[in-house]
Design an enzyme around this catalytic site. Structure first.
Site, PDB file in Angstrom:
ATOM      1  N   ASP A  56      -1.398  21.790   8.596  1.00 22.72           N
ATOM      2  CA  ASP A  56      -1.865  23.013   7.960  1.00 22.72           C
ATOM      3  C   ASP A  56      -3.368  23.130   8.160  1.00 22.72           C
ATOM      4  O   ASP A  56      -4.130  22.285   7.694  1.00 22.72           O
ATOM      5  CB  ASP A  56      -1.534  22.977   6.463  1.00 22.72           C
ATOM      6  CG  ASP A  56      -1.934  24.256   5.753  1.00 22.72           C
ATOM      7  OD1 ASP A  56      -2.318  25.224   6.434  1.00 22.72           O
ATOM      8  OD2 ASP A  56      -1.874  24.273   4.510  1.00 22.72           O
TER       9      ASP A  56
ATOM     10  N   ASP B 247       2.661  15.260   0.078  1.00 21.25           N
ATOM     11  CA  ASP B 247       2.894  15.832   1.402  1.00 21.25           C
ATOM     12  C   ASP B 247       1.637  15.545   2.222  1.00 21.25           C
ATOM     13  O   ASP B 247       0.552  16.060   1.911  1.00 21.25           O
ATOM     14  CB  ASP B 247       3.150  17.337   1.283  1.00 21.25           C
ATOM     15  CG  ASP B 247       3.822  17.905   2.530  1.00 21.25           C
ATOM     16  OD1 ASP B 247       4.244  17.118   3.399  1.00 21.25           O
ATOM     17  OD2 ASP B 247       3.922  19.141   2.619  1.00 21.25           O
TER      18      ASP B 247
END
Length: 311
Positions: free
Chosen positions: A142, A266
């Site tokens: 990301d 995560d």
């Protein structure tokens, strides 16, 4: 029991009684009454009674059942009475995991969850390994600033510190217990956790992740997958502290995530620092909160949330 011969004197029956009916209805036949209608009972001596035989069979069956229940073992050996031991005083199931004179302890077995890890080294509820709480992990790529606003531009450059270092998104109830639905600048931004692999995995290939590999990860993002909706990686409804303080409550389905862990991380893997360098494939880890030194020079690290969380 001997049954005496009896003679019924039909003349003594009062008119209108059931035995003096003349309306053609058949009278009920008494057990032992002759078929010739003489009204005399035949003696039952010398013939076995069905009722006596039935009662004797029932008593025998009850006796055998009692022997099986209260005297287990080989019937040819000496029978012994088995008395169940009393429940211990620190029965965690009935007392919510609370030991007398001590802190809460994990319950035996796993926390109730929708799924079970492929390979787990952690035990109890909440799950622990070598005295530390366990968590599940996944990995993601990301380039955005994330929920903690870590970047001057969006997307951030490939060499930005959140992409090159060990960073993670933490499940929302642990990231901000008071406002778990807050998706911008939650309270736990900038916290650091040391994660150590147990050698287990939730959904990766068993035997791939090696145990004992530890790294410190900085929290730069939020994971809200499944929260208040359905069992998922980040659907926990209790914080890891609440699970540790109340194992009985933690054992209920929904208190932990879909694999029964009280926390989920995560992990940013933009430069393969997790999958390649560490060799982690959705690794099961232990975790503990540690100091991280102001997360990389304060305002320069995450300018969007620096004033709110770091002032």
């Amino acid at each position: 029991v001997a049954v005496a011969k009896m003679t019924r004197d039909m003349s003594d029956v009062a008119p209108g009684s059931p035995d003096n009916r003349t309306d053609g209805h058949a009278q009920s036949k008494q057990r032992g009454q002759p078929e010739d209608g003489s009204g005399k009972y035949e003696a039952l001596g010398g013939r076995p009674s069905c009722k006596v035989v039935m009662i004797a069979a029932v008593l025998a069956a009850v006796t055998v059942l009692a022997v099986v229940l209260f005297f287990p073992g080989d019937a040819s050996k000496t029978l012994r009475l088995v008395v169940p031991p009393p429940l211990p005083d620190n029965d965690t199931k009935s007392k919510g995991g609370q030991q007398k004179g001590g802190p809460p302890v994990p319950l035996p077995g796993r926390c109730d969850s929708a799924s079970v890890p492929k390979e787990s080294k952690c035990t109890g509820c909440p799950p622990m390994y070598e005295g530390k709480l366990c968590a599940s992990t996944t990995r993601y790529n990301d380039r955005t600033k994330g929920a903690c606003g870590c970047g001057r531009v969006d997307p951030v450059p490939d060499d930005w510190w959140t992409l090159t270092n060990y960073t993670a998104a933490l499940n929302c109830i642990n990231l901000d217990p008071e406002r778990p639905l807050l998706s911008w600048c939650p309270a736990g931004c900038g916290g650091c956790f040391q994660l150590c692999s147990t050698g287990g995995t939730t959904s990766g290939k068993p035997g791939v992740t090696k145990s004992g590999r530890c790294r410190t990860f900085t929290v730069t993002n939020r994971c809200g997958d499944g929260y208040k909706q359905y069992p998922e990686w980040c659907s926990n409804e209790l914080t890891w502290q609440q699970c540790q303080d109340n194992p009985a409550l933690c054992s209920n389905k929904g208190s932990t995530n879909k694999f029964g862990y009280p926390a989920h991380f995560d992990l940013q893997d933009f430069h393969l620092q997790v999958s390649k360098e560490l060799g982690w494939d959705n690794a099961e880890v232990t975790f503990e909160e540690v100091a991280c030194g102001g997360w990389q020079s304060s305002a320069a690290a995450c300018p969007s949330c620096a004033q709110r969380n770091l002032s």
